[in-house]
Structures are given as structure tokens and as C-alpha cells.
Design a protein around this motif. Structure first.
Motif, PDB file in Angstrom:
ATOM      1  N   LEU A  17       0.833  -1.205   0.000  1.00 34.76           N
ATOM      2  CA  LEU A  17       0.000   0.000   0.000  1.00 34.76           C
ATOM      3  C   LEU A  17       0.866   1.252   0.000  1.00 34.76           C
ATOM      4  O   LEU A  17       0.549   2.232  -0.670  1.00 34.76           O
ATOM      5  CB  LEU A  17      -0.943   0.008   1.199  1.00 34.76           C
ATOM      6  CG  LEU A  17      -1.843   1.244   1.316  1.00 34.76           C
ATOM      7  CD1 LEU A  17      -2.712   1.409   0.072  1.00 34.76           C
ATOM      8  CD2 LEU A  17      -2.695   1.178   2.551  1.00 34.76           C
ATOM      9  N   ASP A  18       1.969   1.222   0.727  1.00 33.42           N
ATOM     10  CA  ASP A  18       2.876   2.365   0.764  1.00 33.42           C
ATOM     11  C   ASP A  18       3.440   2.651  -0.626  1.00 33.42           C
ATOM     12  O   ASP A  18       3.462   3.805  -1.073  1.00 33.42           O
ATOM     13  CB  ASP A  18       4.000   2.101   1.760  1.00 33.42           C
ATOM     14  CG  ASP A  18       4.829   3.323   2.021  1.00 33.42           C
ATOM     15  OD1 ASP A  18       4.248   4.416   2.176  1.00 33.42           O
ATOM     16  OD2 ASP A  18       6.071   3.191   2.097  1.00 33.42           O
ATOM     17  N   TRP A  24       1.007   6.808  -6.969  1.00 38.88           N
ATOM     18  CA  TRP A  24      -0.117   7.655  -7.374  1.00 38.88           C
ATOM     19  C   TRP A  24      -0.143   8.997  -6.649  1.00 38.88           C
ATOM     20  O   TRP A  24      -1.055   9.789  -6.850  1.00 38.88           O
ATOM     21  CB  TRP A  24      -1.437   6.908  -7.157  1.00 38.88           C
ATOM     22  CG  TRP A  24      -1.578   5.791  -8.139  1.00 38.88           C
ATOM     23  CD1 TRP A  24      -1.405   4.469  -7.895  1.00 38.88           C
ATOM     24  CD2 TRP A  24      -1.868   5.905  -9.530  1.00 38.88           C
ATOM     25  NE1 TRP A  24      -1.579   3.742  -9.046  1.00 38.88           N
ATOM     26  CE2 TRP A  24      -1.880   4.610 -10.069  1.00 38.88           C
ATOM     27  CE3 TRP A  24      -2.136   6.980 -10.376  1.00 38.88           C
ATOM     28  CZ2 TRP A  24      -2.126   4.358 -11.413  1.00 38.88           C
ATOM     29  CZ3 TRP A  24      -2.400   6.723 -11.718  1.00 38.88           C
ATOM     30  CH2 TRP A  24      -2.380   5.426 -12.214  1.00 38.88           C
ATOM     31  N   ARG A  25       0.851   9.232  -5.799  1.00 35.21           N
ATOM     32  CA  ARG A  25       0.968  10.495  -5.059  1.00 35.21           C
ATOM     33  C   ARG A  25      -0.291  10.816  -4.256  1.00 35.21           C
ATOM     34  O   ARG A  25      -0.860  11.902  -4.350  1.00 35.21           O
ATOM     35  CB  ARG A  25       1.310  11.640  -6.004  1.00 35.21           C
ATOM     36  CG  ARG A  25       2.633  11.456  -6.678  1.00 35.21           C
ATOM     37  CD  ARG A  25       2.964  12.612  -7.568  1.00 35.21           C
ATOM     38  NE  ARG A  25       4.243  12.343  -8.231  1.00 35.21           N
ATOM     39  CZ  ARG A  25       4.555  12.834  -9.400  1.00 35.21           C
ATOM     40  NH1 ARG A  25       3.741  13.626 -10.046  1.00 35.21           N
ATOM     41  NH2 ARG A  25       5.715  12.542  -9.933  1.00 35.21           N
ATOM     42  N   VAL A  26      -0.710   9.837  -3.488  1.00 35.79           N
ATOM     43  CA  VAL A  26      -1.861  10.008  -2.597  1.00 35.79           C
ATOM     44  C   VAL A  26      -1.421   9.675  -1.183  1.00 35.79           C
ATOM     45  O   VAL A  26      -0.418   9.004  -0.965  1.00 35.79           O
ATOM     46  CB  VAL A  26      -3.066   9.125  -3.004  1.00 35.79           C
ATOM     47  CG1 VAL A  26      -3.597   9.524  -4.362  1.00 35.79           C
ATOM     48  CG2 VAL A  26      -2.694   7.667  -2.977  1.00 35.79           C
ATOM     49  N   GLN A  27      -2.199  10.145  -0.217  1.00 27.92           N
ATOM     50  CA  GLN A  27      -1.915   9.885   1.194  1.00 27.92           C
ATOM     51  C   GLN A  27      -3.041   9.023   1.752  1.00 27.92           C
ATOM     52  O   GLN A  27      -4.173   9.494   1.872  1.00 27.92           O
ATOM     53  CB  GLN A  27      -1.838  11.209   1.961  1.00 27.92           C
ATOM     54  CG  GLN A  27      -1.596  11.062   3.435  1.00 27.92           C
ATOM     55  CD  GLN A  27      -0.218  10.501   3.738  1.00 27.92           C
ATOM     56  OE1 GLN A  27       0.748  10.829   3.089  1.00 27.92           O
ATOM     57  NE2 GLN A  27      -0.153   9.638   4.716  1.00 27.92           N
TER      58      GLN A  27
END
Length: 40
Positions: A17-18, A24-27
Motif C-alpha cells: 500500500l505504501d 499515485w501520489r496520494v496519502q
């Protein structure tokens, strides 16, 4: 989510997941579990 420390409420995400989130440059964020509320 890979694991959570109950005392500090810190969440550790899995390596997969990391990597996905970084690609995708999401948090990723965690939320409280859903609790169904029924009326009687």
C-alpha cells in the motif's frame, strides 16, 4: 493497514500500500469502523 499501536494510535501501512500510494501520489488515511445504527 498492516498494524496499529493502540496506545499511540499510530497506523503502519503494508509495504504494498505504501508503494502504491507513493506511485499515485496520494496519502492513505484511516477511518473509524462503520457501525450500523438501527432504530427501534
Amino acid at each position: 493497514m498492516d498494524r496499529q499501536d493502540a496506545a499511540t494510535r499510530e497506523v503502519v501501512f503494508s509495504a504494498f500500500l505504501d508503494a502504491f500510494a507513493r506511485h499515485w501520489r496520494v496519502q492513505p488515511r484511516t477511518r473509524a469502523p462503520y457501525r450500523a445504527r438501527t432504530t427501534n
